[in-house]
Design a protein around this motif. Structure first.
Motif, PDB file in Angstrom:
ATOM      1  N   LEU A   1       0.826  -1.201   0.000  1.00  0.00           N
ATOM      2  CA  LEU A   1       0.000   0.000   0.000  1.00  0.00           C
ATOM      3  C   LEU A   1       0.866   1.259   0.000  1.00  0.00           C
ATOM      4  CD1 LEU A   1      -2.598  -1.274   2.620  1.00  0.00           C
ATOM      5  CD2 LEU A   1      -2.912  -1.134   0.136  1.00  0.00           C
ATOM      6  N   PRO A   2       0.308   2.399  -0.419  1.00  0.00           N
ATOM      7  CA  PRO A   2       1.096   3.635  -0.504  1.00  0.00           C
ATOM      8  C   PRO A   2       1.737   4.067   0.806  1.00  0.00           C
ATOM      9  CG  PRO A   2      -0.916   3.871  -1.781  1.00  0.00           C
ATOM     10  CD  PRO A   2      -1.022   2.570  -1.047  1.00  0.00           C
ATOM     11  N   ASN A   3       1.169   3.722   1.956  1.00  0.00           N
ATOM     12  CA  ASN A   3       1.761   4.114   3.242  1.00  0.00           C
ATOM     13  C   ASN A   3       2.804   3.119   3.745  1.00  0.00           C
ATOM     14  OD1 ASN A   3       0.150   1.977   4.013  1.00  0.00           O
ATOM     15  ND2 ASN A   3      -0.810   3.024   5.753  1.00  0.00           N
ATOM     16  N   GLY A   4       3.145   2.117   2.924  1.00  0.00           N
ATOM     17  CA  GLY A   4       4.155   1.129   3.315  1.00  0.00           C
ATOM     18  C   GLY A   4       3.585  -0.112   3.953  1.00  0.00           C
ATOM     19  N   ASN A   5       2.310  -0.099   4.319  1.00  0.00           N
ATOM     20  CA  ASN A   5       1.668  -1.302   4.854  1.00  0.00           C
ATOM     21  C   ASN A   5       1.459  -2.319   3.745  1.00  0.00           C
ATOM     22  OD1 ASN A   5       1.590   0.065   7.252  1.00  0.00           O
ATOM     23  ND2 ASN A   5      -0.633   0.312   7.310  1.00  0.00           N
ATOM     24  N   THR A   6       1.104  -3.539   4.121  1.00  0.00           N
ATOM     25  CA  THR A   6       0.865  -4.611   3.157  1.00  0.00           C
ATOM     26  C   THR A   6      -0.493  -5.231   3.424  1.00  0.00           C
ATOM     27  OG1 THR A   6       3.247  -5.086   3.041  1.00  0.00           O
ATOM     28  CG2 THR A   6       1.743  -6.774   2.208  1.00  0.00           C
ATOM     29  N   LEU A   7      -1.322  -5.289   2.389  1.00  0.00           N
ATOM     30  CA  LEU A   7      -2.625  -5.944   2.463  1.00  0.00           C
ATOM     31  C   LEU A   7      -2.449  -7.401   2.028  1.00  0.00           C
ATOM     32  CD1 LEU A   7      -5.692  -5.175   2.990  1.00  0.00           C
ATOM     33  CD2 LEU A   7      -5.913  -5.220   0.486  1.00  0.00           C
ATOM     34  N   ILE A   8      -2.899  -8.329   2.854  1.00  0.00           N
ATOM     35  CA  ILE A   8      -2.682  -9.761   2.608  1.00  0.00           C
ATOM     36  C   ILE A   8      -4.036 -10.469   2.531  1.00  0.00           C
ATOM     37  CG2 ILE A   8      -1.649 -11.891   3.497  1.00  0.00           C
ATOM     38  CD1 ILE A   8       0.386 -10.110   4.987  1.00  0.00           C
ATOM     39  N   THR A   9      -4.212 -11.269   1.507  1.00  0.00           N
ATOM     40  CA  THR A   9      -5.411 -12.101   1.373  1.00  0.00           C
ATOM     41  C   THR A   9      -5.034 -13.551   1.651  1.00  0.00           C
ATOM     42  OG1 THR A   9      -6.335 -10.635  -0.318  1.00  0.00           O
ATOM     43  CG2 THR A   9      -7.277 -12.844  -0.145  1.00  0.00           C
ATOM     44  N   GLU A  10      -5.598 -14.103   2.716  1.00  0.00           N
ATOM     45  CA  GLU A  10      -5.411 -15.506   3.068  1.00  0.00           C
ATOM     46  C   GLU A  10      -6.658 -16.250   2.571  1.00  0.00           C
ATOM     47  OE1 GLU A  10      -4.455 -18.262   7.037  1.00  0.00           O
ATOM     48  OE2 GLU A  10      -5.298 -16.250   7.242  1.00  0.00           O
ATOM     49  N   SER A  11      -6.590 -16.740   1.344  1.00  0.00           N
ATOM     50  CA  SER A  11      -7.785 -17.196   0.636  1.00  0.00           C
ATOM     51  C   SER A  11      -8.553 -18.273   1.376  1.00  0.00           C
ATOM     52  CB  SER A  11      -7.398 -17.703  -0.754  1.00  0.00           C
ATOM     53  OG  SER A  11      -6.974 -16.647  -1.570  1.00  0.00           O
ATOM     54  N   GLU A  12      -7.863 -19.298   1.831  1.00  0.00           N
ATOM     55  CA  GLU A  12      -8.556 -20.460   2.377  1.00  0.00           C
ATOM     56  C   GLU A  12      -9.152 -20.214   3.757  1.00  0.00           C
ATOM     57  OE1 GLU A  12      -6.285 -24.004   2.062  1.00  0.00           O
ATOM     58  OE2 GLU A  12      -6.307 -23.983  -0.128  1.00  0.00           O
ATOM     59  N   GLN A  13      -8.932 -19.041   4.304  1.00  0.00           N
ATOM     60  CA  GLN A  13      -9.588 -18.667   5.554  1.00  0.00           C
ATOM     61  C   GLN A  13     -10.555 -17.510   5.362  1.00  0.00           C
ATOM     62  OE1 GLN A  13      -9.570 -20.164   8.641  1.00  0.00           O
ATOM     63  NE2 GLN A  13      -8.600 -21.815   7.490  1.00  0.00           N
ATOM     64  N   GLY A  14     -10.809 -17.136   4.101  1.00  0.00           N
ATOM     65  CA  GLY A  14     -11.727 -16.037   3.839  1.00  0.00           C
ATOM     66  C   GLY A  14     -11.320 -14.758   4.537  1.00  0.00           C
ATOM     67  N   ARG A  15     -10.030 -14.496   4.595  1.00  0.00           N
ATOM     68  CA  ARG A  15      -9.486 -13.446   5.455  1.00  0.00           C
ATOM     69  C   ARG A  15      -8.660 -12.453   4.648  1.00  0.00           C
ATOM     70  NH1 ARG A  15      -4.383 -14.406   9.216  1.00  0.00           N
ATOM     71  NH2 ARG A  15      -4.506 -12.690  10.700  1.00  0.00           N
ATOM     72  N   ILE A  16      -8.887 -11.162   4.886  1.00  0.00           N
ATOM     73  CA  ILE A  16      -8.057 -10.097   4.334  1.00  0.00           C
ATOM     74  C   ILE A  16      -7.594  -9.245   5.516  1.00  0.00           C
ATOM     75  CG2 ILE A  16      -7.901  -8.204   2.676  1.00  0.00           C
ATOM     76  CD1 ILE A  16     -10.404  -9.302   1.323  1.00  0.00           C
TER      77      ILE A  16
ATOM     78  N   ILE B   1     -14.055 -19.347   0.234  1.00  0.00           N
ATOM     79  CA  ILE B   1     -12.737 -18.779  -0.043  1.00  0.00           C
ATOM     80  C   ILE B   1     -12.872 -17.335  -0.510  1.00  0.00           C
ATOM     81  CG2 ILE B   1     -11.615 -20.972  -0.635  1.00  0.00           C
ATOM     82  CD1 ILE B   1     -12.114 -20.232  -3.604  1.00  0.00           C
ATOM     83  N   VAL B   2     -11.906 -16.517  -0.165  1.00  0.00           N
ATOM     84  CA  VAL B   2     -11.764 -15.184  -0.745  1.00  0.00           C
ATOM     85  C   VAL B   2     -10.595 -15.282  -1.723  1.00  0.00           C
ATOM     86  CG1 VAL B   2     -11.098 -12.801  -0.318  1.00  0.00           C
ATOM     87  CG2 VAL B   2     -12.744 -13.911   1.177  1.00  0.00           C
ATOM     88  N   CYS B   3     -10.886 -15.193  -3.009  1.00  0.00           N
ATOM     89  CA  CYS B   3      -9.863 -15.482  -4.014  1.00  0.00           C
ATOM     90  C   CYS B   3      -8.733 -14.463  -4.009  1.00  0.00           C
ATOM     91  CB  CYS B   3     -10.504 -15.524  -5.393  1.00  0.00           C
ATOM     92  SG  CYS B   3     -11.813 -16.759  -5.533  1.00  0.00           S
TER      93      CYS B   3
END
Length: 439
Positions: A377-392, A420-422
């Motif tokens: 992300l622009p502020n240096g953070n990281t968005l992570i999608t853990e698909s098999e847990q339906g988690r972002i 799942i969250v693809c």
């Protein structure tokens, strides 16, 4: 008289037994040494098995590929640090439906797109017998600022599982459609050209590959902004025509011999990134080849691989170019410590030094056998999608979770089965210029 009648019958019985015995011996030899008609019976068996699996009635909620068991009893927003999170809107696709959802930081759906496969193609020219709509979902979506959306249809329980690409407007009305076995990923270059992946079975021998057909061949397709095919590049040919042709020898050594590549990412190097990667050129395309743990860059004009590396990752997804000259990747199965199989790795592509990584803990496990993605992300953070847990979820550079969302889409008969969250992506609200229901 009786003896004269019995002797021919004995000869017939003996001849029959001998023929059966020779048939068994020849069958064993044909199987072992793959003699004729081994290939005919093998293909017929595989086809019959595939048809049986495809036509056997099943419940989508009992399909582990779409609804794995969750570690989380509840859904919604679990953590949100408004000061440290990159506040915006998050787009994601889910295995439970042919939909994409745009949600606010508090987890409210502010807009959604929905377009059933059967409405796009009443008689699909590229798929003779599609699976039930319950097993078709959107694998990846690409959002334009005006609300137009590209979406990839894929199927669970069918091969090829790529079911096509469609462009729709913000109201989910069809703009155009591309009837090919499109799968996994789609991205758009700064010139408006669209880059995606297609696959198809080939029954002919692929030069340079020791595996025997039938094989599922992957290709990159370049489309114009209005969905017209401009170019198609075979992944096999791109390697064969390059100094990295030895990669072809690795195919099939890690299983899935009928699906040697399983390419899952395609991203174009644009003007912003080109200056940061001196060994690459603008317009070249980054691909992730899951089944040989390799990422590579392909020159679209020359149709050849210009750079390729295996890495300290296993069954990876979603490599990204970063503006600092590093790369970011989701390593699905390459971490062996506590906290789960998966990790997100930032690395220097010239030295292969790991610059930063996020791994799970006993409290916050990170483990996704397949799919998944990440976004710096622009502020240096990281968005992570853990698909098999339906988690972002979103983490800071010092690995603190500052936002976490669990999908609400669960199986009605068992709330531990979570869709799942693809894939997920964060947008700043100012980057979108269509109306959505943001309260």
């Amino acid at each position: 008289m009786t003896k004269r009648i019995m002797m021919p019958r004995l000869y017939i019985v003996a001849l029959f037994i001998s023929v059966c015995f020779l048939g068994i011996v020849f069958g064993m030899a044909a199987y072992k040494f793959e003699l004729w008609p081994y290939s005919l019976f093998r293909d017929a068996y595989q086809a019959t098995k595939a048809w049986h699996e495809k036509l056997t009635p099943s419940n989508r909620y009992d399909n582990f590929d779409l609804f794995p068991r969750s570690r989380h009893a509840n859904s919604g927003i679990f953590r949100y640090n408004q000061e440290k999170a990159y506040n915006g809107l998050t787009l994601f696709t889910s295995g439970h439906a042919q939909k994409a959802f745009l949600i606010s930081m508090d987890g409210q759906i502010v807009h959604e797109w929905h377009l059933p496969f059967s409405k796009v193609w009443t008689n699909p020219p590229h798929i003779e017998f599609p699976v039930s709509e319950d097993f078709i979902y959107w694998r990846k979506a690409y959002l334009y600022p005006n609300g137009d959306l590209l979406a990839i249809y894929v199927a669970s329980g069918d091969t090829p599982w790529g079911y096509g690409l469609v462009k729709m407007d913000k109201d989910s009305k069809i703009i155009w459609k591309y009837a090919e076995h499109v799968h996994h990923d789609v991205n758009v270059g700064s010139d408006g050209k669209i880059y995606t992946l297609v696959h198809q079975f080939t029954t002919t021998k692929v030069p340079g590959i020791k595996l025997k057909p039938p094989l599922l061949e992957d290709s990159i397709v370049v489309l114009s902004a209005n969905g017209q095919k401009l170019k198609k590049i075979s992944i096999s040919k791109a390697f064969r025509n390059s100094e990295f042709s030895n990669v072809l020898r690795l195919l099939g050594e890690t299983g899935k011999q009928w699906d040697p590549w399983h390419t899952n990412t395609v991203k174009v190097l644009d003007e912003r990134m080109a200056d940061m990667f001196s060994f690459l050129k603008k317009g070249q395309v980054l691909v992730s080849i899951r089944n040989i743990d390799t990422i590579a860059v392909i020159d679209i004009d020359d149709e050849q691989v210009v750079w390729a590396i295996p890495g300290p990752w296993h069954r990876q997804h979603d490599p990204d170019f970063l503006l600092n000259g590093n790369m970011l990747i989701f390593d699905n199965r390459g971490y062996y410590g506590r906290g789960g199989l998966s990790r997100v790795v930032e690395f220097d592509p010239t030295t292969m030094e790991i610059i930063w990584q996020y791994i799970g803990s006993e409290k916050d496990i990170l483990s996704s056998w397949g799919r998944s993605s990440q976004q710096r992300l622009p502020n240096g953070n990281t968005l992570i999608t853990e698909s098999e847990q339906g988690r972002i979820f979103e983490v800071t550079q010092d690995r603190k979770i500052v936002w976490e969302f669990i999908s609400p889409f669960r199986a009605p008969h068992d709330l531990q089965l979570l869709a799942i969250v693809c894939w997920g992506q964060r947008f700043h609200p100012d980057s979108l210029n269509f109306e959505f229901n943001l309260r």
